[in-house]
Structures are given as C-alpha cells and as structure tokens.
Motif scaffolding. Structure first.
Motif, PDB file in Angstrom:
ATOM      1  N   GLY A   1       0.669  -1.158   0.062  1.00 56.57           N
ATOM      2  CA  GLY A   1       0.100   0.046   0.066  1.00 56.57           C
ATOM      3  C   GLY A   1       1.044   1.255  -0.105  1.00 56.57           C
ATOM      4  N   ASN A   2       0.219   2.396  -0.233  1.00 54.23           N
ATOM      5  CA  ASN A   2       1.015   3.835  -0.217  1.00 54.23           C
ATOM      6  C   ASN A   2       1.757   3.831   0.903  1.00 54.23           C
ATOM      7  OD1 ASN A   2       0.217   3.871  -3.007  1.00 54.23           O
ATOM      8  ND2 ASN A   2      -1.713   5.143  -2.545  1.00 54.23           N
ATOM      9  N   ALA A   3       1.241   3.732   2.183  1.00 53.37           N
ATOM     10  CA  ALA A   3       1.549   3.726   3.637  1.00 53.37           C
ATOM     11  C   ALA A   3       2.888   3.018   3.721  1.00 53.37           C
ATOM     12  CB  ALA A   3       0.671   3.689   4.578  1.00 53.37           C
ATOM     13  N   LYS A   4       3.162   1.867   2.996  1.00 52.05           N
ATOM     14  CA  LYS A   4       4.258   0.985   3.215  1.00 52.05           C
ATOM     15  C   LYS A   4       4.321   0.082   4.258  1.00 52.05           C
ATOM     16  CE  LYS A   4       6.665   2.502  -0.457  1.00 52.05           C
ATOM     17  NZ  LYS A   4       5.947   3.668  -0.960  1.00 52.05           N
ATOM     18  N   ASN A   5       2.987   0.246   5.104  1.00 54.73           N
ATOM     19  CA  ASN A   5       2.714  -0.701   6.290  1.00 54.73           C
ATOM     20  C   ASN A   5       1.724  -1.653   5.718  1.00 54.73           C
ATOM     21  OD1 ASN A   5       0.731   1.140   6.263  1.00 54.73           O
ATOM     22  ND2 ASN A   5       0.371   0.929   8.407  1.00 54.73           N
ATOM     23  N   THR A   6       1.298  -1.837   4.713  1.00 52.86           N
ATOM     24  CA  THR A   6       0.111  -2.826   4.326  1.00 52.86           C
ATOM     25  C   THR A   6       0.911  -3.694   2.944  1.00 52.86           C
ATOM     26  OG1 THR A   6      -1.449  -1.487   5.007  1.00 52.86           O
ATOM     27  CG2 THR A   6      -2.076  -3.149   3.447  1.00 52.86           C
ATOM     28  N   VAL A   7       0.612  -4.822   3.086  1.00 45.66           N
ATOM     29  CA  VAL A   7       1.024  -5.718   1.931  1.00 45.66           C
ATOM     30  C   VAL A   7      -0.303  -6.682   1.451  1.00 45.66           C
ATOM     31  CG1 VAL A   7       2.053  -7.408   3.391  1.00 45.66           C
ATOM     32  CG2 VAL A   7       2.939  -7.344   0.983  1.00 45.66           C
ATOM     33  N   TYR A   8      -0.064  -6.715   0.098  1.00 47.68           N
ATOM     34  CA  TYR A   8      -1.177  -7.444  -0.545  1.00 47.68           C
ATOM     35  C   TYR A   8      -0.699  -8.867  -1.144  1.00 47.68           C
ATOM     36  CZ  TYR A   8      -3.501  -3.030   0.301  1.00 47.68           C
ATOM     37  OH  TYR A   8      -3.949  -1.961   1.029  1.00 47.68           O
ATOM     38  N   LEU A   9      -1.355  -9.778  -1.248  1.00 43.36           N
ATOM     39  CA  LEU A   9      -1.114 -10.858  -2.205  1.00 43.36           C
ATOM     40  C   LEU A   9      -2.269 -11.003  -3.170  1.00 43.36           C
ATOM     41  CD1 LEU A   9       1.223 -12.798  -2.767  1.00 43.36           C
ATOM     42  CD2 LEU A   9      -0.188 -14.500  -1.309  1.00 43.36           C
ATOM     43  N   GLN A  10      -2.163 -10.933  -4.472  1.00 43.87           N
ATOM     44  CA  GLN A  10      -2.947 -11.281  -5.218  1.00 43.87           C
ATOM     45  C   GLN A  10      -2.828 -12.619  -5.883  1.00 43.87           C
ATOM     46  OE1 GLN A  10      -5.917  -9.411  -6.448  1.00 43.87           O
ATOM     47  NE2 GLN A  10      -6.237 -11.458  -7.528  1.00 43.87           N
ATOM     48  N   MET A  11      -3.726 -13.674  -5.765  1.00 42.05           N
ATOM     49  CA  MET A  11      -3.579 -15.034  -6.122  1.00 42.05           C
ATOM     50  C   MET A  11      -4.424 -15.509  -7.196  1.00 42.05           C
ATOM     51  SD  MET A  11      -3.016 -16.697  -2.110  1.00 42.05           S
ATOM     52  CE  MET A  11      -4.697 -16.205  -1.656  1.00 42.05           C
ATOM     53  N   ASN A  12      -3.816 -15.738  -8.354  1.00 41.51           N
ATOM     54  CA  ASN A  12      -4.547 -15.984  -9.426  1.00 41.51           C
ATOM     55  C   ASN A  12      -4.519 -17.455  -9.809  1.00 41.51           C
ATOM     56  OD1 ASN A  12      -5.472 -13.369  -9.695  1.00 41.51           O
ATOM     57  ND2 ASN A  12      -4.015 -12.863 -10.965  1.00 41.51           N
ATOM     58  N   SER A  13      -5.427 -18.053 -10.647  1.00 40.50           N
ATOM     59  CA  SER A  13      -5.062 -19.395 -11.211  1.00 40.50           C
ATOM     60  C   SER A  13      -4.978 -20.503  -9.842  1.00 40.50           C
ATOM     61  CB  SER A  13      -3.946 -19.560 -12.007  1.00 40.50           C
ATOM     62  OG  SER A  13      -4.491 -18.525 -13.279  1.00 40.50           O
ATOM     63  N   LEU A  14      -5.612 -20.305  -8.922  1.00 40.88           N
ATOM     64  CA  LEU A  14      -5.410 -21.100  -7.732  1.00 40.88           C
ATOM     65  C   LEU A  14      -5.616 -22.608  -7.936  1.00 40.88           C
ATOM     66  CD1 LEU A  14      -7.043 -18.413  -5.156  1.00 40.88           C
ATOM     67  CD2 LEU A  14      -4.707 -19.671  -4.976  1.00 40.88           C
ATOM     68  N   LYS A  15      -4.643 -23.219  -7.560  1.00 43.76           N
ATOM     69  CA  LYS A  15      -4.810 -24.857  -7.546  1.00 43.76           C
ATOM     70  C   LYS A  15      -4.972 -25.368  -6.137  1.00 43.76           C
ATOM     71  CE  LYS A  15      -1.039 -24.412 -10.895  1.00 43.76           C
ATOM     72  NZ  LYS A  15       0.244 -24.849 -11.049  1.00 43.76           N
ATOM     73  N   PRO A  16      -5.528 -26.571  -6.211  1.00 41.75           N
ATOM     74  CA  PRO A  16      -5.876 -27.112  -4.809  1.00 41.75           C
ATOM     75  C   PRO A  16      -4.476 -27.495  -3.972  1.00 41.75           C
ATOM     76  CG  PRO A  16      -6.974 -28.391  -6.710  1.00 41.75           C
ATOM     77  CD  PRO A  16      -6.067 -27.431  -7.316  1.00 41.75           C
ATOM     78  N   GLU A  17      -3.417 -27.557  -4.703  1.00 39.62           N
ATOM     79  CA  GLU A  17      -2.052 -27.460  -3.631  1.00 39.62           C
ATOM     80  C   GLU A  17      -1.538 -26.242  -3.227  1.00 39.62           C
ATOM     81  OE1 GLU A  17      -2.730 -28.745  -6.893  1.00 39.62           O
ATOM     82  OE2 GLU A  17      -1.104 -28.195  -8.285  1.00 39.62           O
ATOM     83  N   ASP A  18      -2.520 -25.082  -3.489  1.00 36.76           N
ATOM     84  CA  ASP A  18      -2.160 -24.021  -2.674  1.00 36.76           C
ATOM     85  C   ASP A  18      -2.857 -23.897  -1.548  1.00 36.76           C
ATOM     86  OD1 ASP A  18      -2.518 -22.464  -5.985  1.00 36.76           O
ATOM     87  OD2 ASP A  18      -0.758 -22.571  -4.879  1.00 36.76           O
ATOM     88  N   THR A  19      -3.774 -24.851  -1.111  1.00 34.35           N
ATOM     89  CA  THR A  19      -4.574 -24.838   0.163  1.00 34.35           C
ATOM     90  C   THR A  19      -3.481 -24.843   1.406  1.00 34.35           C
ATOM     91  OG1 THR A  19      -6.357 -26.063  -0.870  1.00 34.35           O
ATOM     92  CG2 THR A  19      -5.992 -26.317   1.575  1.00 34.35           C
ATOM     93  N   ALA A  20      -3.847 -23.860   2.288  1.00 31.37           N
ATOM     94  CA  ALA A  20      -2.699 -23.828   3.453  1.00 31.37           C
ATOM     95  C   ALA A  20      -3.186 -22.558   4.162  1.00 31.37           C
ATOM     96  CB  ALA A  20      -1.365 -23.653   2.772  1.00 31.37           C
TER      97      ALA A  20
END
Length: 115
Positions: free
Chosen positions: A72-91
């Motif tokens: 984020g602009n304030a540098k204290n926020t982080v994002y994770l955009q997850m696309n094309s998710l697979k069953p093995e991404d389950t966690a």
C-alpha cells in the motif's frame, strides 16, 4: 509492539482468485521486508512472496507467474493477489514483517482451493 492483521482468506474453486491483505501497526520502523508464507497440513512453512523496502520482490517457485505481491501507499500494508489457484495452494497463509532486529508473524488466514 508490532501487530499484523490479515484478511482475505476463504474458499475458492480451482482456477479462481483471492486477494490477501496484511496491515501492520504499532512500533514499525526500519522494515527490511514484508511478505507471505504458507503452511499446509503435514508440511513445513514455505515462502510464498516477499517485497523488500526498496521494492524488489521474491517469489516461491510454485507461485511464480500466478501470485503478485504489492504494498500500500503507506508501506505498512502488503497484499497478495492470487490467481489461477490450485488445490495444492490450500494452506494457512501467514504474513511476516522483518525489520531491524525484529520479526513479527501474523495469526494466519486459511485459504482453501476446492471444487
């Protein structure tokens, strides 16, 4: 004391997308990097993606090309955009902040990829 608040986990079908958010608050200073790790049942915690204070990014091999980390602009926020998710991404996905002389882990958010 630094606190991390994660959000955005849930259940999604294979091929779908999710966006995780992590907001840091408290005595934040001299952050080296922020990022995401994950741990599936019976497996060790592994790197998903991190972003350094200078903007460089590092991804785990299994998510390259599918996941994108950003701040984020304030540098204290982080994002994770997850696309094309697979069953093995389950966690359980954990946010982590590493600074000068300290590190903090979030409480984790469950991501389940299933039809």
């Amino acid at each position: 004391q630094v606190q991390l608040v994660e959000s955005g986990g849930g259940l999604v079908q294979p091929g779908g997308s999710l966006r995780l958010s992590c907001a840091a608050s408290g005595s934040i200073f001299n952050i080296n990097y922020m990022g995401w790790y994950r741990q599936a049942p019976g497996k060790q915690r592994e790197l998903v993606a991190i972003i350094y204070s200078g903007g460089d990014e590092n991804y785990g091999d299994s998510v390259k090309g599918r996941f994108t980390i950003s701040r984020g602009n304030a540098k204290n926020t982080v994002y994770l955009q997850m696309n094309s998710l697979k069953p093995e991404d389950t966690a359980v996905y954990y946010c982590r902040v590493v600074g000068l002389g300290y590190q903090v882990w979030g409480q984790g958010t469950q991501v389940t990829v299933s039809s």
